[in-house]
Design a protein around this motif. Structure first.
Motif, PDB file in Angstrom:
ATOM      1  N   MET A   1       0.851  -1.196   0.000  1.00  0.00           N
ATOM      2  CA  MET A   1       0.000   0.000   0.000  1.00  0.00           C
ATOM      3  C   MET A   1       0.879   1.235   0.000  1.00  0.00           C
ATOM      4  O   MET A   1       1.902   1.294   0.679  1.00  0.00           O
ATOM      5  N   ARG A   2       0.485   2.256  -0.721  1.00  0.00           N
ATOM      6  CA  ARG A   2       1.262   3.476  -0.835  1.00  0.00           C
ATOM      7  C   ARG A   2       1.240   4.248   0.467  1.00  0.00           C
ATOM      8  O   ARG A   2       0.206   4.482   1.078  1.00  0.00           O
ATOM      9  N   SER A   3       2.417   4.672   0.939  1.00  0.00           N
ATOM     10  CA  SER A   3       2.500   5.457   2.156  1.00  0.00           C
ATOM     11  C   SER A   3       2.243   6.919   1.857  1.00  0.00           C
ATOM     12  O   SER A   3       2.589   7.423   0.778  1.00  0.00           O
ATOM     13  N   GLU A   4       1.645   7.611   2.816  1.00  0.00           N
ATOM     14  CA  GLU A   4       1.389   9.037   2.697  1.00  0.00           C
ATOM     15  C   GLU A   4       2.002   9.740   3.903  1.00  0.00           C
ATOM     16  O   GLU A   4       2.264   9.119   4.936  1.00  0.00           O
ATOM     17  N   PRO A   5       2.260  11.035   3.807  1.00  0.00           N
ATOM     18  CA  PRO A   5       2.795  11.760   4.955  1.00  0.00           C
ATOM     19  C   PRO A   5       1.912  11.580   6.178  1.00  0.00           C
ATOM     20  O   PRO A   5       0.685  11.594   6.087  1.00  0.00           O
ATOM     21  N   THR A   6       2.553  11.385   7.324  1.00  0.00           N
ATOM     22  CA  THR A   6       1.806  11.131   8.548  1.00  0.00           C
ATOM     23  C   THR A   6       1.155  12.407   9.055  1.00  0.00           C
ATOM     24  O   THR A   6       1.813  13.424   9.240  1.00  0.00           O
ATOM     25  N   ALA A   7      -0.152  12.352   9.289  1.00  0.00           N
ATOM     26  CA  ALA A   7      -0.885  13.500   9.809  1.00  0.00           C
ATOM     27  C   ALA A   7      -0.789  13.526  11.328  1.00  0.00           C
ATOM     28  O   ALA A   7      -0.338  12.578  11.966  1.00  0.00           O
ATOM     29  N   ALA A   8      -1.210  14.615  11.895  1.00  0.00           N
ATOM     30  CA  ALA A   8      -1.195  14.751  13.345  1.00  0.00           C
ATOM     31  C   ALA A   8      -2.285  13.895  13.979  1.00  0.00           C
ATOM     32  O   ALA A   8      -3.263  13.506  13.326  1.00  0.00           O
ATOM     33  N   LEU A   9      -2.115  13.616  15.269  1.00  0.00           N
ATOM     34  CA  LEU A   9      -3.152  12.916  16.018  1.00  0.00           C
ATOM     35  C   LEU A   9      -4.398  13.783  16.110  1.00  0.00           C
ATOM     36  O   LEU A   9      -4.319  14.995  16.309  1.00  0.00           O
ATOM     37  N   ARG A  10      -5.555  13.140  15.968  1.00  0.00           N
ATOM     38  CA  ARG A  10      -6.832  13.833  16.079  1.00  0.00           C
ATOM     39  C   ARG A  10      -7.654  13.174  17.173  1.00  0.00           C
ATOM     40  O   ARG A  10      -7.962  11.980  17.108  1.00  0.00           O
ATOM     41  N   HIS A  11      -8.003  13.938  18.190  1.00  0.00           N
ATOM     42  CA  HIS A  11      -8.857  13.447  19.272  1.00  0.00           C
ATOM     43  C   HIS A  11     -10.308  13.765  18.933  1.00  0.00           C
ATOM     44  O   HIS A  11     -10.614  14.858  18.441  1.00  0.00           O
ATOM     45  N   GLU A  15     -20.603   9.099  19.817  1.00  0.00           N
ATOM     46  CA  GLU A  15     -21.687   8.498  20.587  1.00  0.00           C
ATOM     47  C   GLU A  15     -21.676   6.982  20.386  1.00  0.00           C
ATOM     48  O   GLU A  15     -21.432   6.494  19.283  1.00  0.00           O
ATOM     49  N   ALA A  16     -21.941   6.259  21.474  1.00  0.00           N
ATOM     50  CA  ALA A  16     -21.917   4.796  21.433  1.00  0.00           C
ATOM     51  C   ALA A  16     -22.798   4.281  22.560  1.00  0.00           C
ATOM     52  O   ALA A  16     -23.248   5.052  23.412  1.00  0.00           O
ATOM     53  N   PRO A  17     -23.064   2.967  22.596  1.00  0.00           N
ATOM     54  CA  PRO A  17     -23.877   2.438  23.692  1.00  0.00           C
ATOM     55  C   PRO A  17     -23.313   2.769  25.070  1.00  0.00           C
ATOM     56  O   PRO A  17     -24.070   2.890  26.033  1.00  0.00           O
ATOM     57  N   ALA A  18     -22.004   2.924  25.183  1.00  0.00           N
ATOM     58  CA  ALA A  18     -21.398   3.292  26.459  1.00  0.00           C
ATOM     59  C   ALA A  18     -21.819   4.683  26.896  1.00  0.00           C
ATOM     60  O   ALA A  18     -21.737   5.028  28.067  1.00  0.00           O
ATOM     61  N   GLY A  19     -22.251   5.498  25.947  1.00  0.00           N
ATOM     62  CA  GLY A  19     -22.533   6.912  26.152  1.00  0.00           C
ATOM     63  C   GLY A  19     -21.679   7.709  25.197  1.00  0.00           C
ATOM     64  O   GLY A  19     -22.108   8.072  24.107  1.00  0.00           O
ATOM     65  N   ARG A  20     -20.428   7.925  25.584  1.00  0.00           N
ATOM     66  CA  ARG A  20     -19.471   8.617  24.738  1.00  0.00           C
ATOM     67  C   ARG A  20     -18.145   7.876  24.786  1.00  0.00           C
ATOM     68  O   ARG A  20     -17.724   7.405  25.850  1.00  0.00           O
ATOM     69  N   LEU A  21     -17.490   7.759  23.638  1.00  0.00           N
ATOM     70  CA  LEU A  21     -16.203   7.098  23.558  1.00  0.00           C
ATOM     71  C   LEU A  21     -15.171   8.056  22.994  1.00  0.00           C
ATOM     72  O   LEU A  21     -15.416   8.732  21.992  1.00  0.00           O
ATOM     73  N   HIS A  22     -14.023   8.084  23.629  1.00  0.00           N
ATOM     74  CA  HIS A  22     -12.914   8.928  23.198  1.00  0.00           C
ATOM     75  C   HIS A  22     -12.022   8.140  22.247  1.00  0.00           C
ATOM     76  O   HIS A  22     -11.596   7.018  22.562  1.00  0.00           O
ATOM     77  N   LEU A  23     -11.742   8.731  21.096  1.00  0.00           N
ATOM     78  CA  LEU A  23     -10.908   8.112  20.079  1.00  0.00           C
ATOM     79  C   LEU A  23      -9.724   9.014  19.756  1.00  0.00           C
ATOM     80  O   LEU A  23      -9.824  10.242  19.818  1.00  0.00           O
ATOM     81  N   VAL A  24      -8.618   8.399  19.370  1.00  0.00           N
ATOM     82  CA  VAL A  24      -7.466   9.132  18.858  1.00  0.00           C
ATOM     83  C   VAL A  24      -7.134   8.535  17.498  1.00  0.00           C
ATOM     84  O   VAL A  24      -6.900   7.326  17.380  1.00  0.00           O
ATOM     85  N   GLU A  25      -7.105   9.372  16.475  1.00  0.00           N
ATOM     86  CA  GLU A  25      -7.058   8.916  15.086  1.00  0.00           C
ATOM     87  C   GLU A  25      -5.848   9.508  14.386  1.00  0.00           C
ATOM     88  O   GLU A  25      -5.460  10.653  14.630  1.00  0.00           O
ATOM     89  N   GLN A  26      -5.257   8.725  13.491  1.00  0.00           N
ATOM     90  CA  GLN A  26      -4.155   9.226  12.687  1.00  0.00           C
ATOM     91  C   GLN A  26      -4.144   8.490  11.351  1.00  0.00           C
ATOM     92  O   GLN A  26      -4.331   7.279  11.297  1.00  0.00           O
ATOM     93  N   GLY A  27      -3.939   9.224  10.274  1.00  0.00           N
ATOM     94  CA  GLY A  27      -3.812   8.634   8.956  1.00  0.00           C
ATOM     95  C   GLY A  27      -5.109   8.501   8.202  1.00  0.00           C
ATOM     96  O   GLY A  27      -6.196   8.765   8.726  1.00  0.00           O
ATOM     97  N   ARG A  28      -4.971   8.079   6.941  1.00  0.00           N
ATOM     98  CA  ARG A  28      -6.119   7.846   6.061  1.00  0.00           C
ATOM     99  C   ARG A  28      -5.939   6.516   5.355  1.00  0.00           C
ATOM    100  O   ARG A  28      -4.824   6.090   5.076  1.00  0.00           O
ATOM    101  N   GLY A  29      -7.058   5.900   5.035  1.00  0.00           N
ATOM    102  CA  GLY A  29      -7.021   4.613   4.353  1.00  0.00           C
ATOM    103  C   GLY A  29      -7.934   3.628   5.040  1.00  0.00           C
ATOM    104  O   GLY A  29      -8.847   4.021   5.778  1.00  0.00           O
TER     105      GLY A  29
END
Length: 328
Positions: A1-11, A15-29
């Motif tokens: 798979m082709r690599s792309e420049p690494t983006a910053a972390l996104r917090h 919404e989920a059955p738990a109520g709210r879930l915190h995610l930290v995301e990076q990259g595309r694909g």
């Protein structure tokens, strides 16, 4: 798979059955959901997020319900496996995707496996770190753990069962307890062979009585420990410990799946010095039938329990190599 420049972390919060879930995301694909274990948080994947993003994936590490910035339901039964699996499905949907690969460590490995088992159309591949797949079934879990250790010792899982008991040990000094627990299961700081096993307690004792008291393991800086301690000082430990307290309920809920294999592509990575790997050697051996689409089992020499933090470069390489085969 082709690599792309690494983006910053996104917090972000979803919404989920738990109520709210915190995610930290990076990259595309293609989406990869990363699930931590006890006692950790999304931060345990800090080395994998940029590596997976650089390899061309959308890597998302979450705070499992009860941890970090995610919701912490008060009822113990709210931490049953079926609910945690539905949280994961909700995350995939909230991110606008129909499916994902899921990778878990420790308890996260069990949650990842259950997610793949219950929702094969959503979770199309599964990576298991430290804890191998063992299909539902067998004796009631608390009966099994109650027999481990014999009359002179108490197994830590049994110790965690009574609400408030472990909290009374941990919460007066969260940072010190975490430092000892992490060190006890790390390759470079774990007790030497023949010393008391920190997985067990003497009658009337505490877990920390058997923790190492020397320096932090090499993978854990003072700043890293501050991150973990700060989260648990804020949230307490009950949400995290409730995962242990619903094991019998999980055993009942998953009874219809007794002995069921996971048929999606899979990979296992364990540490040779990790009790989860050695105690569950039979489960690893059985992967040829319980994980029929297993690509490989990797057991890293000289590695303890905190595998993706102890050996991040090796784990990143093994994960990206496996993921590349899925895209092919």
């Amino acid at each position: 798979m082709r690599s792309e420049p690494t983006a910053a972390l996104r917090h972000r919060i979803v919404e989920a059955p738990a109520g709210r879930l915190h995610l930290v995301e990076q990259g595309r694909g293609p989406l990869i959901l990363l699930l931590h274990g006890f006692p950790e948080s999304w931060y345990s994947w800090r080395h994998q997020l940029p590596a997976l993003a650089a390899a061309g994936y959308r890597a998302v590490a979450m705070d499992v319900r009860g941890y970090g910035r995610s919701s912490r339901p008060s009822a113990t039964e709210a931490y049953r496996m079926l609910d945690l699996v539905e949280d994961n499905v909700a995350v995939v949907r909230a991110l606008g995707e129909e499916s994902a690969m899921v990778v878990g460590h420790d308890w996260g490995s069990n949650i990842a496996a259950a997610s793949a088992l219950l929702h094969p159309g959503v979770f199309r591949a599964v990576g298991l770190l430290s804890v191998p797949y063992a299909p539902p079934g067998g004796p009631r879990p608390t009966d099994v753990f109650g027999r481990i250790g014999g009359p002179q010792q108490e197994f830590y899982v049994s110790y965690f069962q009574q609400p408030g008991r472990a909290e009374a040990e941990i919460e007066p000094d969260v940072r010190g307890w975490l430092a000892g627990f992490y060190a006890a299961l790390s390759a470079d700081t774990m007790p030497a062979e023949g010393e008391p096993d920190p997985h067990f307690l003497a009658p009337g004792g505490r877990m920390r009585d058997r923790f190492p008291t020397g320096p932090l393991p090499a993978w854990l800086s003072e700043e890293d420990l501050d991150v973990y301690a700060g989260e648990f000082e804020r949230t307490g430990l009950t949400g995290a410990l409730n995962r242990y307290r619903t094991m019998d309920r999980d055993w009942e809920d998953l009874a219809p799946y007794r002995g069921a294999p996971i048929t999606q592509p899979a990979v296992f990575i364990g540490g040779a010095l990790d009790a989860s790997t050695t105690w569950m050697a039979d489960a690893i051996e059985a992967h040829r039938t319980t994980l029929p689409a297993l690509s490989a089992s990797h057991v890293l020499d000289g590695c303890g329990h905190w595998i993706q933090q102890e050996r991040p470069e090796e784990v990143n390489s093994l994960l990206t190599e496996w993921l590349a085969t899925l895209q092919d």
